[in-house]
Design an enzyme around this catalytic site. Structure first.
Site, short mmCIF file in Angstrom:
data_model
loop_
_atom_site.label_atom_id
_atom_site.label_comp_id
_atom_site.label_asym_id
_atom_site.label_seq_id
_atom_site.Cartn_x
_atom_site.Cartn_y
_atom_site.Cartn_z
N GLU A 144 28.07 137.62 -0.32
CA GLU A 144 27.35 138.37 -0.06
C GLU A 144 26.03 138.22 0.78
OE1 GLU A 144 27.43 140.10 -4.74
OE2 GLU A 144 25.86 139.30 -4.58
N GLU A 304 34.19 141.89 -6.81
CA GLU A 304 33.58 141.59 -8.14
C GLU A 304 33.92 142.86 -8.68
OE1 GLU A 304 29.91 140.06 -7.75
OE2 GLU A 304 30.74 137.70 -6.74
#
Length: 663
Positions: A144, A304
């Site tokens: 991320e 995710e």
């Protein structure tokens, strides 16, 4: 590739004697891939140059014996304590000049040369160890990128690199002074070395300097990822490289980051405690998937996908039965070739103890596990057919990180958000069951019947001409308030009334405007009055036709929405933020005028989306509600999965195969 369902797995959190139980349960659930080790630097290098990859090799081998492949993460979002002790200067500095310390994650300066050297050493050893491992199929760089770096880093290393970036861009300090408008408030510079990072000022900040800073930060993150990608590509040429994006998050320009990757991945948590309760609206989730698909214009992975209650100190709502499956198949409907659930087992330690997974703390299979198993059993047989196929919308919405940056700096109205504006237009189309692509302004627009370009605040002659050429050639374009306000350096335009040359395209001028601060306004469209919000452009017609007018303010009975024929196409200008009702009715008019086809009709909460290959079309119908729903399709389809056509159980996902006439 044949990989479609997986989980994020952390074997280092659990005793080795548990690993085989996990592998067996994964196999029974239908798991084909795991992502591992993206935060495990200390476990793999407990001291400098002392590598311990054996535990990870054992985990990879065990999973491979059950037919489960591994994606390995480079753990550069979490440098270990021994690096911090040796090189504390790699910890980032925030806007207030404070150092952010070890104890969480993302405690790193991405420009720091010493940190880059640590990364080179570790990633090289890591890649060499697993380059020929038959259980490893790919890599995720870092985790991320941009997360937690909102006001980071402002250290001396970043300052020097920012100065060099500016020197390369502008060439001379005189050119920079002109571009930044430094005549205001005596902000001129004699040389690049005087320019600092944007630490907290006494009051105010230079909008042009801030735009360059945001662009520099994005370039820095892309370079940080490229540093690792070069190592991985050289050592592991047979592995794919990806990275897990975060939807519309705007720290880094994802279009540019995507250029480093074989495909992009995404992380999404619809029921996180930070979302609108009880969960993020389904249209916003759909838009997230569509923009992810747009970053590389190809299918993506969900790296995710939320599988349980999410939270750190505070938790969100529990997922209702079937909700996880509906969200997972929503991502597939919009272009995901693989869905990886976060996480396999709820962790018993650290910050994410309450970020729940497929298994709870006990490790015993429960409701979530059995739901995931039913999902894979139902849809795995179709996923191979879907792989590589794409939605092919007739409508596109223009998305730009630079526009987003500019509105972050000067939102004009305190509640005016760039992404929120895109979402409002997207929702009107989503509710009509009209698929959408996200594109950049300078992309080839000719394949779309309709292009919507909200808030084109920063404008260049090239983009003006691109839009004019698109409409002249037969395209249909929607422009909105705050178009053509500034140039590429974030200085206000002064040569013409708004919206600049695009006024010729739209047949209007905007000599004045009104910020609806702490109030709303009204618009008459047809014979009905509607609520508007945030902004009113006062429009003078220069050949355009008025299709809606203001009903409030000293400018009532003047145009609020206009339509103009230009060449072979049509341009609409929407000079305000429509409320939900006006947005629905205006977009109904525009899409019907353009001949845009809808997939069907249904109540809110029922989604329709298609993916297409050269031979086939698949239609997904998804009930995002806990109630029974009915729907009707516009076209001939064959039901592949579902209990009963035109009728949906709570959170049911139906799959059709068919053909829809395309113009």
């Amino acid at each position: 590739m044949g990989i479609h369902f997986g989980v994020d797995y952390y074997p280092e959190h659990w005793p080795r004697e548990r690993w085989e139980t996990d592998a067996r349960l994964m196999k029974e659930m239908g798991v084909q891939v795991v992502r591992m080790a993206e935060f495990s630097w200390f476990k793999m290098e407990p001291a400098e140059g002392e590598f311990d990859f054996e535990w990870l090799e054992d985990a990879v081998a065990l999973l491979d014996s059950y037919g489960i492949k591994s994606v390995l993460g480079t753990p550069t979002a979490a440098p270990p304590a021994w690096i911090i002790q040796k090189n504390p200067e790699i910890q980032p500095i925030d806007r207030e000049g404070r150092r952010r310390h070890f104890g969480g994650r993302h405690h790193d300066c991405q420009s720091n040369a010493v940190y880059r050297a640590h990364i080179s050493r570790f990633v090289t050893a890591y890649a060499k160890r697993f380059a020929d491992n038959p259980g490893v199929i790919g890599w995720q760089i870092d985790n991320e990128l941009g997360n937690s770096h909102g006001d980071l880093c402002m250290c001396d290393s970043c300052k020097r690199q920012f100065q060099a970036w500016l020197h390369k861009k502008y060439g001379t300090i005189e050119a920079l002074n002109d571009a930044w408008g430094t005549a205001f408030w005596s902000q001129g510079y004699n040389h690049f070395e005087q320019i600092g990072t944007p630490l907290l000022t006494a009051v105010g900040e230079n909008p042009s300097a801030m735009l360059d800073w945001k662009c520099f930060c994005s370039d820095l993150i892309v370079d940080f990822a490229a540093h690792q990608a070069r190592i991985l590509r050289e050592i592991c040429p047979n592995h794919f490289i990806t990275h897990n994006f975060m939807c519309f998050d705007n720290k880094v320009n994802y279009y540019e980051l995507a250029g480093l990757l074989d495909f992009v991945s995404n992380d999404i948590y619809p029921a996180g405690h930070w979302q609108k309760q009880p969960h993020q609206p389904d249209s916003e989730l759909a838009a997230c998937h569509d923009v992810i698909r747009g970053y590389k214009k190809k299918p993506f992975w969900m790296m995710e996908q939320q599988s349980g209650m999410a939270g750190w100190e505070i938790m969100g709502r529990a997922l209702e039965p079937g909700q996880m499956s509906a969200w997972a198949m929503q991502s597939v409907a919009h272009g995901a070739d693989a869905v990886v659930f976060f996480r396999w087992r709820t962790c018993a330690m650290g910050t994410e103890q309450y970020w729940h997974g497929i298994l709870g703390h006990s490790g015993n299979p429960g409701r979530t596990y059995h739901e995931a198993k039913r999902l894979t059993e139902t849809f795995a047989k179709y996923m191979e057919d879907f792989e590589g196929s794409m939605p092919r919308p007739e409508v596109a919405i223009v998305h730009s990180f630079r526009q987003n940056y500019a509105f972050d700096i000067q939102p004009n109205h305190p509640q005016l958000g760039y992404v929120e504006q895109l979402q409002k237009y997207y929702k009107a189309l989503y509710d009509k069951k009209i698929p959408v692509d996200f594109v950049q302004g300078m992309d080839d627009l000719s394949q779309y019947q309709l292009v919507i370009a909200p808030l084109q605040y920063l404008m260049t002659p090239e983009l003006e001409q691109h839009y004019m050429d698109y409409v002249e050639g037969g395209g249909n374009l929607v422009l909105t308030m705050r178009t053509g306000v500034k140039d590429a350096t974030n200085l206000c335009m002064t040569d013409r009334e708004l919206p600049g040359r695009l006024g010729d395209l739209c047949g209007i001028e905007v000599p004045e405007y009104d910020c609806l601060l702490e109030t709303t306004g009204g618009v008459l469209y047809g014979k009905k009055e509607y609520t508007i919000e945030k902004w009113c452009d006062m429009i003078t017609l220069k050949g355009a036709q008025q299709i809606a007018e203001y009903s409030t303010g000293f400018y009532k009975q003047t145009p609020a929405v206009t339509e103009n024929k230009y060449g072979n196409g049509t341009a609409w200008y929407i000079g305000t933020e429509p409320g939900e009702e006006l947005m629905e009715d205006i977009m109904t008019y525009i899409t019907s005028t353009c001949g845009i086809e809808t997939l069907g009709t249904a109540a809110d909460g029922v989604e329709m989306m298609t993916r297409e290959s050269d031979e086939k079309l698949w239609l997904f119908v998804i009930n995002h509600t806990g109630d029974e729903q009915v729907y009707h399709l516009h076209g001939m389809y064959t039901l592949l999965e579902g209990e009963r056509e035109e009728f949906l159980q709570p959170y049911e996902v139906q799959l059709f195969e068919g053909y829809r006439r395309r113009k």
